[in-house]
Every structure is written in C-alpha cells, then in structure tokens.
Design an enzyme around this catalytic site. Structure first.
Site, PDB file in Angstrom:
ATOM      1  N   ASP A   1      -0.489  -2.457  16.278  1.00  0.00           N
ATOM      2  CA  ASP A   1      -1.277  -2.815  15.095  1.00  0.00           C
ATOM      3  C   ASP A   1      -2.708  -3.062  15.537  1.00  0.00           C
ATOM      4  O   ASP A   1      -3.129  -4.188  15.792  1.00  0.00           O
ATOM      5  CB  ASP A   1      -0.694  -4.063  14.435  1.00  0.00           C
ATOM      6  CG  ASP A   1      -1.222  -4.253  13.022  1.00  0.00           C
ATOM      7  OD1 ASP A   1      -1.850  -3.323  12.495  1.00  0.00           O
ATOM      8  OD2 ASP A   1      -1.017  -5.333  12.445  1.00  0.00           O
TER       9      ASP A   1
ATOM     10  N   TYR B   1      -1.945   7.019  24.250  1.00  0.00           N
ATOM     11  CA  TYR B   1      -0.635   7.594  23.957  1.00  0.00           C
ATOM     12  C   TYR B   1      -0.615   9.084  23.604  1.00  0.00           C
ATOM     13  O   TYR B   1       0.444   9.626  23.315  1.00  0.00           O
ATOM     14  CB  TYR B   1       0.049   6.818  22.819  1.00  0.00           C
ATOM     15  CG  TYR B   1      -0.805   6.573  21.593  1.00  0.00           C
ATOM     16  CD1 TYR B   1      -1.232   7.616  20.773  1.00  0.00           C
ATOM     17  CD2 TYR B   1      -1.161   5.280  21.246  1.00  0.00           C
ATOM     18  CE1 TYR B   1      -1.987   7.394  19.663  1.00  0.00           C
ATOM     19  CE2 TYR B   1      -1.935   5.034  20.111  1.00  0.00           C
ATOM     20  CZ  TYR B   1      -2.346   6.093  19.329  1.00  0.00           C
ATOM     21  OH  TYR B   1      -3.104   5.861  18.214  1.00  0.00           O
TER      22      TYR B   1
ATOM     23  N   CYS C   1     -17.546 -39.781  10.955  1.00  0.00           N
ATOM     24  CA  CYS C   1     -16.199 -39.289  10.638  1.00  0.00           C
ATOM     25  C   CYS C   1     -15.441 -39.060  11.953  1.00  0.00           C
ATOM     26  O   CYS C   1     -15.864 -38.233  12.769  1.00  0.00           O
ATOM     27  CB  CYS C   1     -16.314 -37.987   9.849  1.00  0.00           C
ATOM     28  SG  CYS C   1     -14.736 -37.336   9.276  1.00  0.00           S
TER      29      CYS C   1
ATOM     30  N   CYS D   1     -12.666 -40.190   6.490  1.00  0.00           N
ATOM     31  CA  CYS D   1     -13.690 -41.248   6.380  1.00  0.00           C
ATOM     32  C   CYS D   1     -14.030 -41.617   4.943  1.00  0.00           C
ATOM     33  O   CYS D   1     -14.801 -42.559   4.722  1.00  0.00           O
ATOM     34  CB  CYS D   1     -14.953 -40.832   7.132  1.00  0.00           C
ATOM     35  SG  CYS D   1     -15.859 -39.474   6.340  1.00  0.00           S
TER      36      CYS D   1
ATOM     37  N   GLU E   1       7.892   5.311  20.754  1.00  0.00           N
ATOM     38  CA  GLU E   1       6.772   4.477  21.204  1.00  0.00           C
ATOM     39  C   GLU E   1       6.579   3.316  20.227  1.00  0.00           C
ATOM     40  O   GLU E   1       6.837   3.452  19.026  1.00  0.00           O
ATOM     41  CB  GLU E   1       5.472   5.292  21.250  1.00  0.00           C
ATOM     42  CG  GLU E   1       5.539   6.496  22.165  1.00  0.00           C
ATOM     43  CD  GLU E   1       4.354   7.441  22.003  1.00  0.00           C
ATOM     44  OE1 GLU E   1       4.292   8.409  22.772  1.00  0.00           O
ATOM     45  OE2 GLU E   1       3.515   7.218  21.099  1.00  0.00           O
TER      46      GLU E   1
ATOM     47  N   PHE F   1       0.845  -1.207   0.000  1.00  0.00           N
ATOM     48  CA  PHE F   1       0.000   0.000   0.000  1.00  0.00           C
ATOM     49  C   PHE F   1       0.876   1.252   0.000  1.00  0.00           C
ATOM     50  O   PHE F   1       0.657   2.190  -0.772  1.00  0.00           O
ATOM     51  CB  PHE F   1      -0.929  -0.001   1.218  1.00  0.00           C
ATOM     52  CG  PHE F   1      -1.821   1.217   1.297  1.00  0.00           C
ATOM     53  CD1 PHE F   1      -3.074   1.212   0.709  1.00  0.00           C
ATOM     54  CD2 PHE F   1      -1.399   2.378   1.945  1.00  0.00           C
ATOM     55  CE1 PHE F   1      -3.904   2.327   0.772  1.00  0.00           C
ATOM     56  CE2 PHE F   1      -2.207   3.501   2.010  1.00  0.00           C
ATOM     57  CZ  PHE F   1      -3.464   3.470   1.413  1.00  0.00           C
ATOM     58  N   ASP F   2       1.865   1.271   0.913  1.00  0.00           N
ATOM     59  CA  ASP F   2       2.726   2.452   1.040  1.00  0.00           C
ATOM     60  C   ASP F   2       3.536   2.713  -0.229  1.00  0.00           C
ATOM     61  O   ASP F   2       3.767   3.877  -0.593  1.00  0.00           O
ATOM     62  CB  ASP F   2       3.660   2.298   2.247  1.00  0.00           C
ATOM     63  CG  ASP F   2       2.909   2.380   3.570  1.00  0.00           C
ATOM     64  OD1 ASP F   2       1.828   2.999   3.586  1.00  0.00           O
ATOM     65  OD2 ASP F   2       3.385   1.831   4.563  1.00  0.00           O
TER      66      ASP F   2
ATOM     67  N   CYS G   1     -17.150 -32.185   5.085  1.00  0.00           N
ATOM     68  CA  CYS G   1     -17.476 -33.604   5.081  1.00  0.00           C
ATOM     69  C   CYS G   1     -18.862 -33.731   5.712  1.00  0.00           C
ATOM     70  O   CYS G   1     -19.045 -33.348   6.873  1.00  0.00           O
ATOM     71  CB  CYS G   1     -16.456 -34.405   5.894  1.00  0.00           C
ATOM     72  SG  CYS G   1     -16.996 -36.107   6.199  1.00  0.00           S
TER      73      CYS G   1
ATOM     74  N   CYS H   1     -13.219 -36.961   1.855  1.00  0.00           N
ATOM     75  CA  CYS H   1     -12.743 -36.687   3.217  1.00  0.00           C
ATOM     76  C   CYS H   1     -11.512 -37.545   3.518  1.00  0.00           C
ATOM     77  O   CYS H   1     -11.552 -38.768   3.333  1.00  0.00           O
ATOM     78  CB  CYS H   1     -13.857 -36.982   4.228  1.00  0.00           C
ATOM     79  SG  CYS H   1     -13.315 -36.820   5.940  1.00  0.00           S
TER      80      CYS H   1
ATOM     81  N   LYS I   1       4.569   1.051  17.784  1.00  0.00           N
ATOM     82  CA  LYS I   1       3.425   1.335  16.896  1.00  0.00           C
ATOM     83  C   LYS I   1       2.513   0.104  16.900  1.00  0.00           C
ATOM     84  O   LYS I   1       2.806  -0.902  16.266  1.00  0.00           O
ATOM     85  CB  LYS I   1       3.911   1.644  15.480  1.00  0.00           C
ATOM     86  CG  LYS I   1       2.797   2.087  14.541  1.00  0.00           C
ATOM     87  CD  LYS I   1       3.354   2.464  13.175  1.00  0.00           C
ATOM     88  CE  LYS I   1       2.241   2.936  12.257  1.00  0.00           C
ATOM     89  NZ  LYS I   1       1.229   1.905  11.992  1.00  0.00           N
TER      90      LYS I   1
ATOM     91  N   LYS J   1       8.233   1.815   9.901  1.00  0.00           N
ATOM     92  CA  LYS J   1       7.471   0.563   9.835  1.00  0.00           C
ATOM     93  C   LYS J   1       8.387  -0.602   9.485  1.00  0.00           C
ATOM     94  O   LYS J   1       9.228  -0.500   8.588  1.00  0.00           O
ATOM     95  CB  LYS J   1       6.338   0.691   8.819  1.00  0.00           C
ATOM     96  CG  LYS J   1       5.310   1.740   9.228  1.00  0.00           C
ATOM     97  CD  LYS J   1       4.190   1.880   8.232  1.00  0.00           C
ATOM     98  CE  LYS J   1       3.158   0.803   8.418  1.00  0.00           C
ATOM     99  NZ  LYS J   1       1.947   1.046   7.591  1.00  0.00           N
TER     100      LYS J   1
END
Length: 671
Positions: free
Chosen positions: A117, A225, A430, A409, A113, A37-38, A424, A406, A115, A312
């Site tokens: 998320d 903060y 099972c 089974c 500090e 994104f950045d 399944c 599966c 950061k 970052k």
C-alpha cells in the site's frame, strides 16, 4: 431505471470516481475506502457494458486512475503503467484461473506477491546508474521526482554485479514503515498540523514535496517487482526477480512461486492472517502468470494485463459501543478527541480507543453517548470510527458536544477560522503543555540535553522543580532537592547538570526550534535564524518582514507575532538570555566573488525555477550586495519570482523600486 436515469447515474459515477482518483493519486488524501471505490467502479463498468452508447471518454474505466501534478516535469512512460484488475472474491480468482487455462492450457505457474500500500514508481537506469524516477501519473505519463527518490537509501543509485542491460526500467512501490509513520505523525500533531491518515498518504505526500532535503529526513523504503527491457533477458518473471535482487534492488522476500490456484489461495489465506505482523501495510495479493511467453500470448485489455490480477483484502471492521469521548492536550495546546470503546478484537489486537481527529469528525459522524459504532483498521494505524449504527441508538441518547474548556486547566478553548483543531491558549500554565514544551526543548533535534529524558521532566514537574524552560538553568541551585528524589543519584544529577550547562552552546536556530512556537519546525527555525540573525530583530519584525522569509507564510508569521506579544514569553526569553543561551547567529565571513553588487540592497520574493531563495541570497552576498528584511525607499532591487505576494509587489511599485528576475540579477553580476 429509465434510459434518462441510467445516463444520469453513469455521468454522476464518472464525475465522482474521477474526483476520488484525483484525491487519491494527486492530493494523497482519499475520502472513501478502496472497497467503496471498487464497488462504484464495478457498477459503472456494468452500466457501460449494457449501454456503451452512453460511455464517457473521460470515464475512469478507460484509463489508469492518476493525474499529473503541476509541480514537476512531466515525463512520458516508455512502457505504460497499467493498473491491475482486482477482486475481493475468491470465486473471481477461480474464474480468472479458468480463463487462463482456456487460453494457454494447464502447463503454467503463478508468482504470488504482496500488494504493497504505497506509491507506484518507475525507475530508469542507463549504464548501471539511476537516471530518472517517474510516478504513475495517468499511466502514460507521470511526474519526474528523481531528486526526491534519490534520497531513499534502499534504491541503488549505481548497480552492483553484472548482467544488467545498458538501458532498462524497473517498477516498484515506495512506502513508509508503520513505526516511521507513527513517529512522524506524532511530530505533526505536536506542531498542531493535521496528521496523515495512513502511511501510504504520508509516503505519497513526501515524494511530492518540493524540498528534497525535507524528503531525506523522512525514511521511505521501496520494493521493486517488475523489470522492463527492450530485449528479453529471462524466460520467467521469477528468474527476473532473482536477478534484479543480485543487481542491488530491494525485492520482497515473501514472494512465492505457486503451481496452481489452490496454492495461490493458501498464500492469500496465510497473509490475510499474518499481514499485521509485517512492519509495513499491504492491502492484498498480486497474482501473475510466471512465463513471459505466456504473458505475451494472454495480452492486455485497454487498461490492465490479462495475465495478472490482484486480490484485495477488505479492511477489517467490527461493531462495538462508544463508552465516552475524552480529550488529550498536546504540547502546542492542540486538543484531540479520543473515542473510548468497549474493548473489541480487531485485526489481531484488542482495540479500546479510536481517533476522532477534531470537532468536524464528531459532527460528521453525529455521535451520541452509548452509540453502537463501526470501527475500521485497514490502512489506518490508529483505529477509526467509520459510521454509527443508528438503528441501535437509544431514543434518549445525548448528542456529544465538543468540549469548550480545556480538560487540564479550565481555560476557554479557541478555534481559529479555517482551522479544524481547537487549542488551549494557556501555554504557560496548562500542565501537559508545560511538560510537553520542556520535553520538546530537551529533545535531540532541539537542545539535545544529555542526562534528561521525558520521564525525568515529568518527575521534576511533579516535584515543583521546573515549571518553565528557564527553570532548567537554575537547577544547579537545588542540588539537595534533586538528590532526595527517587532514582536521582549523585552521578545522574551531575550528568544532568553538565548536559544542561553544555546546552548553552547550542546555536540560535536550535534554541528557536526548542521554544516550541506553533508551526515553527526545525527547517523554519533554521531559515528564520539565518534571515534575522538575532532574537531582537525577530521580536520586532512586522508581518510583512516575516513573510519575506523563504517558507514563512501567513500562518507562521501570525503565530510568531502572537507568541512574542505575550509578556510571559518575553520574560522567559530574558531569563534564558541571562542564563547564557545563544540568541544570535554567528556572523560568517562571506568570501567575496566580486564587488559587482557593492552598495546595493535586495529583497528576494517568490519561487524561482533555477535557484532556491537561499542560493540567491548567497550569490548576492558573495558579490557584495546586502539583503534587507522589508521593502522601503532604501531598497535598490526586488528580485521577483513566481507566486510573489501582491502586497510586496504593490509596495515596490508605489516606491518605484526596480523589479528584476533571477536572470536579470545574474546579468547585473556578469555585465
């Protein structure tokens, strides 16, 4: 590029980045990494500098990245919630430091500090009491989520100590610890629900829930903060952090006062190595000039302060070999693919496996056997494959096809339209489903059977002593076999049988939740039990009757109908009923406030602004009215809110049943 191509590229970037912002801030479902994104944002910023004539007023470079949801009251921030400039480059930090020195000289300090998320939050206090909590939104206004935020234990509702102003705002980050995230995500997987990708998304999704009771069940935390006041109380940011901590706010203990940029970089390097030892996720470090007067002198750009920046950490990524794909079957039958990798060191731990989520993910990655893959563990708790190095793919490599039967089974897997997960369907035969279902039944939130644990259930299954939930209630007939099992002494057998016997007193809603019907969680089970009162009414309920119940949509209704259609399930229910389990809700005597609605019948449908559907039910019953389960000619009133199902509306109109609002209902009572 030609000018036309430049304009086209800028328009495309604006559209793409705005969509990513919406995915991140509103849906809490990002589709690209922060780093990607950045990079795109920086490309757009450069193009806008070179060609300001093509700048779009809706460009994400001109505003903070959020948006406003439609679910909550919108509140304007007294102080705008600006975003920080960020970098992944240490030279950028030195350049930032140089700009500060040119502007204010060399006599200053930084506060470093972590950061976090999480989800940015603004809290407003008046006379020492929390009065409002608002999300970042678009930076100038956000969503009022006060009721939900008040469920977070770490956020003080009333301040302690003294010295705080009559009115102020404080900013922070709401987040979820990794252990809580793993536990809650496992519960989602067990129910067949799509798991959240990381704790940040789970925290954001939780804060945006409409039911604060559900929010309270999910343990969130919050670090504060930054303090905002009309009149400055402190000379430095560091002093304010010490003060707000004394007022009762949860302030991170890892903050550091740094004398110069070298100390800042030491702090960054330390946490780059040690961040995975924290119980929560961080994605970088925030650096702020400490002195408030110097902050004021440095000022702001349109969207960020000039006195702060964030560094970052790029999500760690390694290359390894995909050895094979295996499949896990959960208690609801959901089949989850897992990538088995050549062991590789990533983010301080050796990684051997990575989640693949579902068939869509395998197709998206175009996985082949023996592929060289890129694995990432950034905000993700469980490592994930983010891409394939196709250059290293062997020409004869076989494409990975999702399993059709599966692995436990041999039953043919099913995948319902609109769902990403394969199931399944053989839930009665099972092995992992049988064991998982019984383990769920005995769990604390379901039947809470003392003396039984997950390992005990596995041991009993291996010995052939339990194959169904109902087998627990005939174990007292097989005490000799129990005592002959390893680690099953006289006392442990006695405790187990006593716990099973006591479970017969658990209420209907707990039994219903314990059955492990797909999509029927604890809250839904409680609402169903309250509405239908007994198991027979529930078994015979039609689709239309089921969806009249608060929080039951088409998916849950279809799952219930499918469950009760299976004769094996009905047989199990009869055995449990014969064993003495509770399949009926105790009738509570309703204290009548009046008899204004005596002899009248009601159905409640839709969403209401001033009342929940449960509250309206209680009001109707307290005034002598009766709630019906389906629309028929016997119905006197349909109480309709927003988003009511069109089929109910159409049926009521055909039968000429009066359709009233919640306010009209109150008028009937008060007239």
């Amino acid at each position: 590029m030609s000018l036309f191509e430049i304009k086209e590229r800028m328009d495309a970037l604006v559209k793409e980045l705005n969509q990513h912002n919406y995915n991140y801030y509103v849906l809490a479902q990002p589709t690209i990494s922060d780093y990607e994104f950045d990079l795109r944002l920086k490309e757009l910023e450069e193009l806008e500098k070179q060609h300001p004539e093509y700048q779009d007023e809706n460009s994400p470079t001109q505003k903070v990245g959020g948006d406003i949801t439609r679910k909550f009251e919108t509140v304007r921030h007294k102080w705008p919630m600006l975003s920080l400039g960020n970098t992944y480059n240490e030279q950028d930090l030195r350049d930032f430091d140089e700009r500060i020195r040119k502007a204010i000289g060399s006599n200053f300090e930084y506060v470093c500090e972590l950061k976090f998320d999480g989800l940015s939050m603004n809290l407003s206090y008046e006379n020492g009491k929390l009065v409002r909590a608002v999300t970042r939104g678009d930076g100038t206004k956000g969503d009022n989520v006060t009721t939900n935020i008040k469920t977070i234990q770490r956020i003080p509702k009333t301040l302690k100590g003294s010295g705080y102003p009559d009115s102020f705002d404080i900013r922070g980050e709401v987040f979820m610890h990794r252990a809580a995230f793993e536990r809650l995500n496992n519960e989602r997987l067990e129910k067949g629900e799509v798991p959240y990708a990381n704790p940040r998304n789970f925290a954001s999704g939780t804060v945006k829930l409409q039911d604060s009771g559900e929010v309270a069940k999910r343990p969130l935390d919050c670090f504060l903060y930054f303090l905002y006041t009309d009149k400055r109380l402190f000379n430095t940011h560091w002093e304010s952090l010490q003060a707000v901590s004394e007022w009762g706010f949860h302030v991170c203990e890892h903050n550091k006062l740094a004398k110069n940029i070298d100390e800042v970089l030491d702090f960054i390097h330390h946490w780059q190595e040690n961040r995975f030892n924290l119980s929560y996720d961080i994605d970088g470090i925030v650096i702020k000039v400490n002195n408030y007067s110097q902050q004021q002198e440095l000022g702001f750009t349109a969207k960020s302060p000039r006195w702060a920046i964030s560094y970052k950490y790029k999500a760690e990524e390694v290359e390894t070999i995909l050895e094979n794909v295996t499949y896990q079957v959960g208690r609801t039958g959901a089949v989850t693919p897992v990538a088995n990798l050549k062991p590789v060191l990533l983010a301080g731990t050796t990684v051997k496996r990575a989640t693949l989520h579902n068939a869509n993910e395998i197709a998206r990655l175009d996985l082949h056997k023996g592929d060289t893959v890129f694995v990432e563990k950034g905000g993700e708790i469980i490592p994930k494959i983010i891409a394939v190095n196709t250059v290293k793919r062997a020409p004869e490599a076989e494409k990975i096809q999702y399993l059709e039967i599966c692995p436990e089974c041999g039953s043919n897997l099913v995948r319902k339209e609109g769902e990403a997960v394969h199931y399944c369907p053989n839930d009665e035969s099972c092995p992992p489903q049988i064991v998982g279902k019984i383990q769920h039944f005995i769990s604390r939130k379901a039947m809470n059977i003392d003396g039984l644990g997950d390992e005990t259930i596995e041991a009993l299954y291996r010995k052939g002593l339990v194959e169904h939930i109902s087998d627990l209630y005939i174990l007292h007939e097989r005490t000799d076999e129990l005592r002959n099992m390893e680690r099953f002494g006289e006392k442990s057998v006695s405790n187990m049988l006593d716990g099973i016997d006591r479970s017969k007193q658990m209420p209907f809603e707990k039994v219903l939740f314990g059955l492990g019907i797909r999509y029927v969680g604890e809250t839904v089970a409680r609402k169903i039990a309250k509405h239908f009162r007994n198991i027979d009414s529930l078994i015979s309920a039609s689709y239309d009757e089921l969806i009249t119940v608060d929080e039951i949509g088409s998916r849950i209704a279809e799952s219930l109908i499918e469950y009760f259609k299976d004769s094996r399930h009905i047989d199990q229910l009869e055995k449990l009923r014969s064993a003495g389990l509770q399949f009926q809700t105790e009738e509570k005597e309703v204290e009548l406030a009046s008899e204004k609605l005596a002899g009248k019948t009601f159905i409640i449908s839709g969403v209401f602004e001033d009342y929940s559907r449960d509250e309206l039910t209680e009001i109707i019953q307290a005034n002598g009215g009766k709630i019906l389960s389906s629309i028929s000619a016997k119905l006197n009133y349909l109480v309709a809110g927003d988003n009511m199902g069109p089929s109910k509306l159409e049926k009521a109109q055909k039968l000429n049943i009066p359709i009233i609002s919640d306010s009209e209902l109150m008028a009937l009572i008060n007239q």
